[in-house]
Scaffold this motif. Structure first.
Motif, mmCIF file in Angstrom:
data_model
loop_
_atom_site.group_PDB
_atom_site.id
_atom_site.type_symbol
_atom_site.label_atom_id
_atom_site.label_comp_id
_atom_site.label_asym_id
_atom_site.label_seq_id
_atom_site.Cartn_x
_atom_site.Cartn_y
_atom_site.Cartn_z
ATOM 1 N N THR A 33 -60.660 69.666 -21.927
ATOM 2 C CA THR A 33 -59.907 69.105 -23.047
ATOM 3 C C THR A 33 -60.468 67.738 -23.443
ATOM 4 O O THR A 33 -60.555 67.420 -24.632
ATOM 5 C CB THR A 33 -58.423 68.987 -22.676
ATOM 6 O OG1 THR A 33 -57.958 70.268 -22.251
ATOM 7 C CG2 THR A 33 -57.593 68.527 -23.846
ATOM 8 N N ALA A 36 -63.537 68.125 -25.591
ATOM 9 C CA ALA A 36 -63.155 68.485 -26.965
ATOM 10 C C ALA A 36 -62.716 67.250 -27.746
ATOM 11 O O ALA A 36 -63.102 67.061 -28.900
ATOM 12 C CB ALA A 36 -62.041 69.526 -26.943
ATOM 13 N N ASN A 92 -61.261 73.766 -26.008
ATOM 14 C CA ASN A 92 -59.810 73.782 -25.816
ATOM 15 C C ASN A 92 -59.326 75.102 -25.231
ATOM 16 O O ASN A 92 -58.482 75.120 -24.339
ATOM 17 C CB ASN A 92 -59.097 73.507 -27.134
ATOM 18 C CG ASN A 92 -58.998 72.035 -27.434
ATOM 19 O OD1 ASN A 92 -58.911 71.219 -26.529
ATOM 20 N ND2 ASN A 92 -59.017 71.699 -28.703
ATOM 21 N N ASP A 96 -57.525 75.582 -21.640
ATOM 22 C CA ASP A 96 -56.197 76.187 -21.540
ATOM 23 C C ASP A 96 -56.185 77.413 -20.650
ATOM 24 O O ASP A 96 -55.286 77.602 -19.831
ATOM 25 C CB ASP A 96 -55.671 76.553 -22.925
ATOM 26 C CG ASP A 96 -55.290 75.342 -23.745
ATOM 27 O OD1 ASP A 96 -55.166 74.242 -23.161
ATOM 28 O OD2 ASP A 96 -55.141 75.490 -24.974
#
Length: 144
Positions: A33, A36, A92, A96
């Protein structure tokens, strides 16, 4: 950790065997994350002109350089923006999925649900319908 210490485990062993296996998946998820977020920040700064200098390429810089000629060469602006979007989305999604795959709380809830009522968990989809465990549980329920 308390159980390992009470069994006489040293500090290094506790870190390697107890803490790191729980910490590394969360760190990897946050790292994906973070990459990103860094890509978006770099693209935005490059678009504003506050990024690397000319011989090096940047997606934000490509969008900025070609935005005046959008009518003639639309692909020179759209494709770098789409590639930046796709790359950020990929990082992302990977982060996740990694977080969901190694979520300790969810794994504990699933195992508790299976221990409490395996037949109900099977009916709710907790076990694969075609698995041997699921077939055995349904067979046991029919005989009881």
């Amino acid at each position: 950790m308390l159980a390992a210490r009470s069994l006489g485990a040293k500090g290094g062993r506790i870190i390697v065997r107890e803490i790191l296996p729980n910490l590394v998946p969360a760190m990897v998820s946050v790292a994906f994350t973070g990459v990103a977020v860094l890509l978006v920040a770099e693209g935005g700064l490059a678009f504003l002109g506050y990024s690397i200098e000319s011989p090096f390429a940047s997606w934000g810089k490509m969008v900025n350089e070609n935005r005046e000629r959008l009518d003639e060469f639309w692909w020179a602006t759209i494709f770098p923006a789409l590639m930046l979007f796709a790359t950020v989305l990929a990082f992302n999604v990977i982060g996740d999925r990694f977080a969901r795959r190694f979520d300790i709380r969810e794994a504990a809830e699933t195992s508790n649900r299976l221990l409490k009522s395996p037949v109900k968990a099977l009916q709710e989809g907790g076990l694969a319908q075609g698995s041997k465990v699921g077939a055995t549980l349904l067979e046991l329920r029919r005989t009881v």
